[in-house]
Design a protein around this motif. Structure first.
Motif, short mmCIF file in Angstrom:
data_model
loop_
_atom_site.label_atom_id
_atom_site.label_comp_id
_atom_site.label_asym_id
_atom_site.label_seq_id
_atom_site.Cartn_x
_atom_site.Cartn_y
_atom_site.Cartn_z
N VAL A 133 1.05 -1.39 -0.39
CA VAL A 133 -0.12 0.14 -0.10
C VAL A 133 0.64 0.95 -0.26
O VAL A 133 1.85 1.34 1.04
CB VAL A 133 -1.00 0.44 1.01
N TYR A 134 0.35 2.27 -0.57
CA TYR A 134 1.55 3.52 -0.63
C TYR A 134 0.69 4.12 -0.56
O TYR A 134 -0.77 5.00 -1.10
CB TYR A 134 1.73 3.95 -2.39
N ILE A 135 1.33 5.45 -0.29
CA ILE A 135 0.28 6.81 0.43
C ILE A 135 0.93 8.22 0.04
O ILE A 135 2.69 7.93 0.19
CB ILE A 135 0.17 7.02 1.92
N PHE A 136 0.72 8.47 -0.86
CA PHE A 136 1.90 9.64 -1.20
C PHE A 136 1.15 11.16 -1.02
O PHE A 136 0.24 11.59 -1.03
CB PHE A 136 1.48 10.34 -3.54
N ILE A 137 1.96 12.16 -0.08
CA ILE A 137 1.02 13.05 0.40
C ILE A 137 2.65 14.12 -0.19
O ILE A 137 3.66 14.21 -0.01
CB ILE A 137 1.84 13.30 1.84
N THR A 167 8.16 18.38 -5.03
CA THR A 167 8.50 17.09 -4.71
C THR A 167 7.32 16.99 -3.59
O THR A 167 6.54 17.70 -3.05
CB THR A 167 9.85 16.95 -3.39
N CYS A 168 6.95 15.20 -3.19
CA CYS A 168 6.23 14.69 -2.75
C CYS A 168 6.81 13.22 -1.82
O CYS A 168 7.54 12.78 -2.03
CB CYS A 168 4.90 14.08 -3.47
N TRP A 169 6.32 12.35 -0.75
CA TRP A 169 6.36 11.91 0.11
C TRP A 169 6.04 10.75 -0.29
O TRP A 169 4.37 10.35 -0.81
CB TRP A 169 6.41 12.39 1.36
N LYS A 170 6.04 9.62 0.00
CA LYS A 170 5.77 8.02 -0.49
C LYS A 170 6.18 7.03 0.66
O LYS A 170 6.91 6.87 1.07
CB LYS A 170 6.49 7.67 -1.77
N GLU A 200 10.65 6.98 1.41
CA GLU A 200 11.33 7.70 0.03
C GLU A 200 10.90 9.43 0.25
O GLU A 200 9.05 9.30 -0.48
CB GLU A 200 11.37 7.21 -0.96
N LYS A 201 11.08 10.37 -0.93
CA LYS A 201 10.66 11.45 -1.58
C LYS A 201 10.70 11.41 -3.08
O LYS A 201 11.59 10.73 -2.95
CB LYS A 201 11.50 12.64 -0.85
N LEU A 202 10.01 11.50 -3.97
CA LEU A 202 10.26 12.14 -4.99
C LEU A 202 9.60 13.08 -5.50
O LEU A 202 9.26 13.83 -5.27
CB LEU A 202 8.65 10.58 -5.74
#
Length: 132
Positions: free
Chosen positions: A32-36, A42-45, A116-118
């Motif tokens: 399960v991935y949450i993108f913030i 950038t966003c956090w995963k 991780e930061k994307l």
């Protein structure tokens, strides 16, 4: 698994009141991935891996728009409020995660969590306008 270290990694994203950009699952809910949202670039995963249990409740019983897929950015209303971790009582190899995303709550029991930061340019979320 060091729960305190994982909690610190998640808290270091400063997710509080930030927009939840998407939630995705893969491999029959094993991941399960949450993108913030982080900033414009950038966003956090947050990746919940080897999931044993995944449950959630949404706003589907009271929202005015029938389907989330018809919503766009500002209409979504999912914001980070709380992400808390604790050892899962049923098996010490798992961690129990509670997520309050304002109009959605989740409980996830998993073996591993990665943060991780994307780069936002590398991601396209369902609610973003697509040019053809």
């Amino acid at each position: 698994m060091n729960i305190e270290l994982l909690q610190k990694k998640i808290d270091d994203t400063k997710y509080w009141d930030m927009s939840i950009l998407d939630i995705q699952t893969q491999y029959f809910n094993d991941e399960v991935y949450i993108f913030i949202e982080n900033d414009e670039e950038t966003c956090w995963k947050i990746c919940f891996l080897s999931c044993y249990k995944v449950s959630y409740e949404t706003d589907a019983n009271w929202r005015k728009i029938d389907n989330v897929k018809e919503m766009r950015g500002g209409q979504l209303g999912y914001d980070g409020q709380d992400i808390s971790l604790k050892k899962y009582e049923g098996n010490q190899n798992f961690v129990e995660c509670f997520l309050d995303l304002s109009i959605m709550t989740m409980n996830i029991v998993c073996k591993e969590i990665q943060v991780e930061k994307l780069n936002m340019e590398e991601n396209r979320f369902f609610w973003q306008e697509r040019s053809i």
